[in-house]
Scaffold this active site. Sequence first.
Site, PDB file in Angstrom:
ATOM      1  N   LEU A  88       0.971  60.323  -8.715  1.00 37.27           N
ATOM      2  CA  LEU A  88       0.125  61.493  -8.871  1.00 37.27           C
ATOM      3  C   LEU A  88       0.111  62.246 -10.135  1.00 37.27           C
ATOM      4  O   LEU A  88       1.226  62.351 -10.816  1.00 37.27           O
ATOM      5  CB  LEU A  88       0.506  62.424  -7.797  1.00 37.27           C
ATOM      6  CG  LEU A  88       0.374  61.860  -6.162  1.00 37.27           C
ATOM      7  CD1 LEU A  88       0.881  63.159  -5.375  1.00 37.27           C
ATOM      8  CD2 LEU A  88      -1.142  61.676  -5.687  1.00 37.27           C
ATOM      9  N   HIS A  89      -0.975  62.752 -10.580  1.00 37.86           N
ATOM     10  CA  HIS A  89      -0.942  63.426 -11.900  1.00 37.86           C
ATOM     11  C   HIS A  89      -1.686  64.623 -11.794  1.00 37.86           C
ATOM     12  O   HIS A  89      -2.427  65.030 -10.434  1.00 37.86           O
ATOM     13  CB  HIS A  89      -1.501  62.619 -13.210  1.00 37.86           C
ATOM     14  CG  HIS A  89      -2.665  61.623 -12.815  1.00 37.86           C
ATOM     15  ND1 HIS A  89      -3.893  62.373 -12.671  1.00 37.86           N
ATOM     16  CD2 HIS A  89      -2.841  60.649 -12.561  1.00 37.86           C
ATOM     17  CE1 HIS A  89      -4.763  61.551 -12.561  1.00 37.86           C
ATOM     18  NE2 HIS A  89      -4.256  60.380 -12.318  1.00 37.86           N
TER      19      HIS A  89
ATOM     20  N   GLY B 228      -4.814  65.188 -12.346  1.00 33.22           N
ATOM     21  CA  GLY B 228      -5.975  64.863 -11.769  1.00 33.22           C
ATOM     22  C   GLY B 228      -6.177  64.833 -10.212  1.00 33.22           C
ATOM     23  O   GLY B 228      -6.915  65.630  -9.776  1.00 33.22           O
ATOM     24  N   HIS B 229      -5.107  64.196  -9.715  1.00 35.05           N
ATOM     25  CA  HIS B 229      -4.728  64.232  -8.377  1.00 35.05           C
ATOM     26  C   HIS B 229      -4.576  65.782  -7.793  1.00 35.05           C
ATOM     27  O   HIS B 229      -5.102  66.161  -6.807  1.00 35.05           O
ATOM     28  CB  HIS B 229      -3.526  63.405  -7.819  1.00 35.05           C
ATOM     29  CG  HIS B 229      -4.094  62.056  -8.252  1.00 35.05           C
ATOM     30  ND1 HIS B 229      -3.031  61.376  -9.139  1.00 35.05           N
ATOM     31  CD2 HIS B 229      -4.792  61.153  -7.798  1.00 35.05           C
ATOM     32  CE1 HIS B 229      -3.503  59.992  -9.236  1.00 35.05           C
ATOM     33  NE2 HIS B 229      -4.460  59.897  -8.367  1.00 35.05           N
TER      34      HIS B 229
ATOM     35  N   GLN C 115      -9.102  45.974  -3.773  1.00 34.13           N
ATOM     36  CA  GLN C 115     -10.063  46.502  -5.022  1.00 34.13           C
ATOM     37  C   GLN C 115      -9.244  45.834  -6.485  1.00 34.13           C
ATOM     38  O   GLN C 115      -9.952  46.196  -7.476  1.00 34.13           O
ATOM     39  CB  GLN C 115      -9.994  47.829  -4.930  1.00 34.13           C
ATOM     40  CG  GLN C 115      -8.941  48.639  -5.359  1.00 34.13           C
ATOM     41  CD  GLN C 115      -8.967  50.219  -5.263  1.00 34.13           C
ATOM     42  OE1 GLN C 115      -9.139  50.761  -3.914  1.00 34.13           O
ATOM     43  NE2 GLN C 115      -9.022  50.758  -6.241  1.00 34.13           N
TER      44      GLN C 115
ATOM     45  N   GLY D 291     -12.253  62.352  -8.011  1.00 29.38           N
ATOM     46  CA  GLY D 291     -12.374  62.840  -9.514  1.00 29.38           C
ATOM     47  C   GLY D 291     -13.559  61.941 -10.331  1.00 29.38           C
ATOM     48  O   GLY D 291     -13.892  60.870  -9.892  1.00 29.38           O
TER      49      GLY D 291
ATOM     50  N   ASP E  30     -13.732  58.568 -12.571  1.00 27.05           N
ATOM     51  CA  ASP E  30     -14.075  57.260 -11.902  1.00 27.05           C
ATOM     52  C   ASP E  30     -15.346  57.376 -11.351  1.00 27.05           C
ATOM     53  O   ASP E  30     -15.831  57.513  -9.985  1.00 27.05           O
ATOM     54  CB  ASP E  30     -13.107  56.863 -10.750  1.00 27.05           C
ATOM     55  CG  ASP E  30     -11.668  56.572 -10.996  1.00 27.05           C
ATOM     56  OD1 ASP E  30     -11.329  55.726 -11.942  1.00 27.05           O
ATOM     57  OD2 ASP E  30     -10.785  57.154 -10.538  1.00 27.05           O
TER      58      ASP E  30
ATOM     59  N   MET F 110      -6.672  61.853 -17.675  1.00 32.37           N
ATOM     60  CA  MET F 110      -5.353  61.680 -16.809  1.00 32.37           C
ATOM     61  C   MET F 110      -5.553  60.309 -16.102  1.00 32.37           C
ATOM     62  O   MET F 110      -6.769  60.295 -15.373  1.00 32.37           O
ATOM     63  CB  MET F 110      -4.944  62.766 -15.928  1.00 32.37           C
ATOM     64  CG  MET F 110      -4.748  64.050 -16.731  1.00 32.37           C
ATOM     65  SD  MET F 110      -2.649  64.424 -16.623  1.00 32.37           S
ATOM     66  CE  MET F 110      -2.924  66.035 -17.585  1.00 32.37           C
TER      67      MET F 110
END
Lengths: 290, 290
Positions: free
Chosen positions: B41-42, B44-45, B69, B155, B158, B192
């Site tokens: 986790l960063h 962005g999350h 994936q 986010g 993607d 990120m």
Amino acid sequence: MNSVANNYMKIISSIVEMHKTSLDLRNKGKNIGFVPTMGALHKGHTSLIERAKKDNTAVILSIFVNPTQFTPGEDYRSYPRDIEKDKAIASDIGVDYLFLPSADEMYPEGFKTFVNVEDITEPLCGKFRPGHFKGVATVVLKLFNIVIPHRAYFGEKDYQQLLVIKRIVKDLNLDIEIVNMATIREDDGLAMSSRNRYLNQKERLSAAAIYRAMEIFQEMIKNNEKIPQKIVNEMERIIKNEDGIKIDYISICNPDTLKDLKVINGSVLAAIAVRIGKTRLIDNCVVEEK
Amino acid sequence: MNSVANNYMKIISSIVEMHKTSLDLRNKGKNIGFVPTMGALHKGHTSLIERAKKDNTAVILSIFVNPTQFTPGEDYRSYPRDIEKDKAIASDIGVDYLFLPSADEMYPEGFKTFVNVEDITEPLCGKFRPGHFKGVATVVLKLFNIVIPHRAYFGEKDYQQLLVIKRIVKDLNLDIEIVNMATIREDDGLAMSSRNRYLNQKERLSAAAIYRAMEIFQEMIKNNEKIPQKIVNEMERIIKNEDGIKIDYISICNPDTLKDLKVINGSVLAAIAVRIGKTRLIDNCVVEEK
């Protein structure tokens, strides 16, 4: 059984309204039984509805002739449609909600998402109707998401379809119980199908050979025949004895994987598809391991 | 904002228990906000989680490095996993339920069902990662069916994934609101990403060129450049100025269809994917029609 006439059947064509209705039913603590069909209702369908009424406190029947499960050149346009008669049957038997979505609302411009079950969609009808099960899987998932049923009812006549739907429910973690019901047959054994309406009198007589082939299968299994090809040969002989029947396939296979058996040892499925004139008919029979 | 520490975060690894918990939450009238991630986790999350906390009365975070994936040869095995740190971050920020399913339970033996979004999965990353979006679509639908959220958060970094997920929700009639949040960036503009952890010091410096290319794109659009190839050329020049960056693609395309533009006229998406050493990084920028 609770198949008394129901004068309150509500007809819904909007997807949003159907979903909202189902949410309301759930919020009221109702159990939703769902019978998805393509209409031209017959006793196979009504057996599913009767069972759904027994198991649940609300029954939703959908009628939608799904374009994506017909392959090019098939009978999408000519598929039997008799919506007024279907409404009367559904109302008489006590359906609570009749869902009649339009193809335009089900597949709006820009539609791009399909569900595909690998492997078990390849043999049998998958070989003769490329893309058929992708269309079935996609529309059934859409209908499940709209109707959010607790239970959904399918006939065993469409054996491969039933296997595909059970696989989707398991693989995609859907919280729906799939209930399958035995094939309902005419007096001479012909499996009930909306497509039987296509048959003229002569074709209708020939069609009974399909069930006679099924009987031979059962008899040979009972007599301990272990070689699938011998059974196929006998089934073929019965079918070919009739004028104007063309065999798409006769398969003696594993009921879970649908792979052809080399030797019979345990549960076995006989699956058959034929063409009589322009009409394609299927049937099947499972003999469980003793 | 309500990002106070939460000592009551519940960790759930069983699919059945997660689904039951979500049903209970719904029955209690809770609104479920769902943030599906692959962990590491960063910020962005955490921006997604903060927003989910603002919008909903229960927040579920999933961490699942989804094998389907990753294409063969990609970084499935080496993908950053730091579950203890992730638990601390999730608990501190006030996640209510942390869902940690196992790959064995998500994809048991006999799994055969995949969701495919046609067309928009073919260009950009779809071209370089065949099967990637099929894996994304399938796992996201599974997670949605397990967690049954009211809203789900993704986010914009993607971008193509976001488009695919919005398409699935619409096409499959899912009753879920998809909320997208802006890409969170480092001080030098690098988006990120969990994969930034792979970069050594030198690579990390080079990676900033990706954002500088985005800035050139924005500047040229602002200056009314209409020819995509001219913009691509300038972006390429900036990237190639750095040692050891290999371009997978730079595309100036329609933000809805992802088709390359021949001339810029209205909203426009710049999408880029590069490899720095063994690390694949992506970024994008949309300039809306004025």
